[in-house]
Scaffold this motif. Structure first.
Motif, PDB file in Angstrom:
ATOM      1  N   THR A 132      17.646   9.803  33.968  1.00  0.00           N
ATOM      2  CA  THR A 132      18.586  10.922  33.806  1.00  0.00           C
ATOM      3  C   THR A 132      18.270  11.717  32.537  1.00  0.00           C
ATOM      4  OG1 THR A 132      20.299   9.628  34.921  1.00  0.00           O
ATOM      5  CG2 THR A 132      21.026  11.521  33.636  1.00  0.00           C
ATOM      6  N   TYR A 133      17.999  11.012  31.453  1.00  0.00           N
ATOM      7  CA  TYR A 133      17.664  11.663  30.193  1.00  0.00           C
ATOM      8  C   TYR A 133      16.396  12.490  30.323  1.00  0.00           C
ATOM      9  CZ  TYR A 133      15.876  12.205  25.460  1.00  0.00           C
ATOM     10  OH  TYR A 133      15.343  12.721  24.310  1.00  0.00           O
ATOM     11  N   LYS A 142      17.949  -2.087  35.364  1.00  0.00           N
ATOM     12  CA  LYS A 142      18.163  -0.992  36.314  1.00  0.00           C
ATOM     13  C   LYS A 142      19.014   0.103  35.678  1.00  0.00           C
ATOM     14  CE  LYS A 142      17.886  -3.667  40.585  1.00  0.00           C
ATOM     15  NZ  LYS A 142      18.637  -4.172  41.726  1.00  0.00           N
ATOM     16  N   ASP A 143      20.047  -0.314  34.982  1.00  0.00           N
ATOM     17  CA  ASP A 143      20.912   0.660  34.319  1.00  0.00           C
ATOM     18  C   ASP A 143      20.127   1.448  33.261  1.00  0.00           C
ATOM     19  OD1 ASP A 143      23.418   1.923  33.781  1.00  0.00           O
ATOM     20  OD2 ASP A 143      23.603   0.659  31.985  1.00  0.00           O
ATOM     21  N   MET A 144      19.299   0.728  32.473  1.00  0.00           N
ATOM     22  CA  MET A 144      18.499   1.386  31.445  1.00  0.00           C
ATOM     23  C   MET A 144      17.527   2.376  32.083  1.00  0.00           C
ATOM     24  SD  MET A 144      15.634  -0.043  28.809  1.00  0.00           S
ATOM     25  CE  MET A 144      14.526  -0.284  30.155  1.00  0.00           C
ATOM     26  N   ASN A 194      17.762   3.878  34.983  1.00  0.00           N
ATOM     27  CA  ASN A 194      18.530   5.003  35.537  1.00  0.00           C
ATOM     28  C   ASN A 194      18.928   5.988  34.432  1.00  0.00           C
ATOM     29  OD1 ASN A 194      18.387   4.173  38.199  1.00  0.00           O
ATOM     30  ND2 ASN A 194      20.289   2.998  38.086  1.00  0.00           N
ATOM     31  N   LYS A 195      19.369   5.457  33.323  1.00  0.00           N
ATOM     32  CA  LYS A 195      19.760   6.329  32.215  1.00  0.00           C
ATOM     33  C   LYS A 195      18.555   7.049  31.612  1.00  0.00           C
ATOM     34  CE  LYS A 195      24.020   3.956  31.086  1.00  0.00           C
ATOM     35  NZ  LYS A 195      24.765   3.143  30.134  1.00  0.00           N
ATOM     36  N   MET A 196      17.409   6.347  31.509  1.00  0.00           N
ATOM     37  CA  MET A 196      16.181   6.979  31.012  1.00  0.00           C
ATOM     38  C   MET A 196      15.739   8.084  31.961  1.00  0.00           C
ATOM     39  SD  MET A 196      14.951   6.374  28.165  1.00  0.00           S
ATOM     40  CE  MET A 196      13.231   6.431  27.854  1.00  0.00           C
TER      41      MET A 196
END
Length: 141
Positions: free
Chosen positions: A49-50, A41-43, A45-47
């Protein structure tokens, strides 16, 4: 080798380099199932955002290009208007020059005639000086 190192230590000098200690491998442990889903989930979310940032930057670049194209188009329209005005003024000047052409030809003709008259006046002056000199010569006799 250990005896050589001991011999150096006994002599009062230290060895140039000590050999690294042997490391022991640890067994790889799988993280718990809850940790994997949290990391995923964190990955994601960061993807997200990126990718949102990348798409926003690209969108802003296209907006900038669009604004630049609009400004360039306006400048070209202004330049077109200026060129049309210059062309119109040039045509007017050519018409005025064509209207003045007969007068300019007359001025040139008058200038040539004045030059011819001037030459004739110089010749007449020279001739009159010769005549005056002859008259004075005859008068003295």
């Amino acid at each position: 080798m250990a005896t050589a190192a001991e011999g150096l230590l006994e002599a009062g000098t230290q060895p140039a380099k000590q050999e690294p200690a042997v490391e022991t491998a640890e067994e790889a442990k799988e993280p718990a199932e809850a940790d994997i889903s949290e990391l995923c989930k964190d990955m994601f979310n960061k993807m997200a955002t990126y990718l949102t940032g990348e798409l926003t930057a690209t969108s802003e670049d296209y907006k900038l290009l669009e604004n630049m194209n609009k400004l360039t188009s306006l400048k070209y329209l202004e330049m077109k208007d200026i060129a049309i005005n210059i062309s119109r003024n040039l045509k007017d000047l050519n018409k005025k020059y064509a209207a003045l052409q007969p007068y300019l030809e007359q001025i040139n003709l008058i200038e040539e005639q004045v030059a011819a008259l001037e030459q004739a006046a110089y010749k007449l002056d020279a001739y009159s000086k010769k005549l005056e000199a002859k008259y004075k010569k005859l008068e003295k006799r």
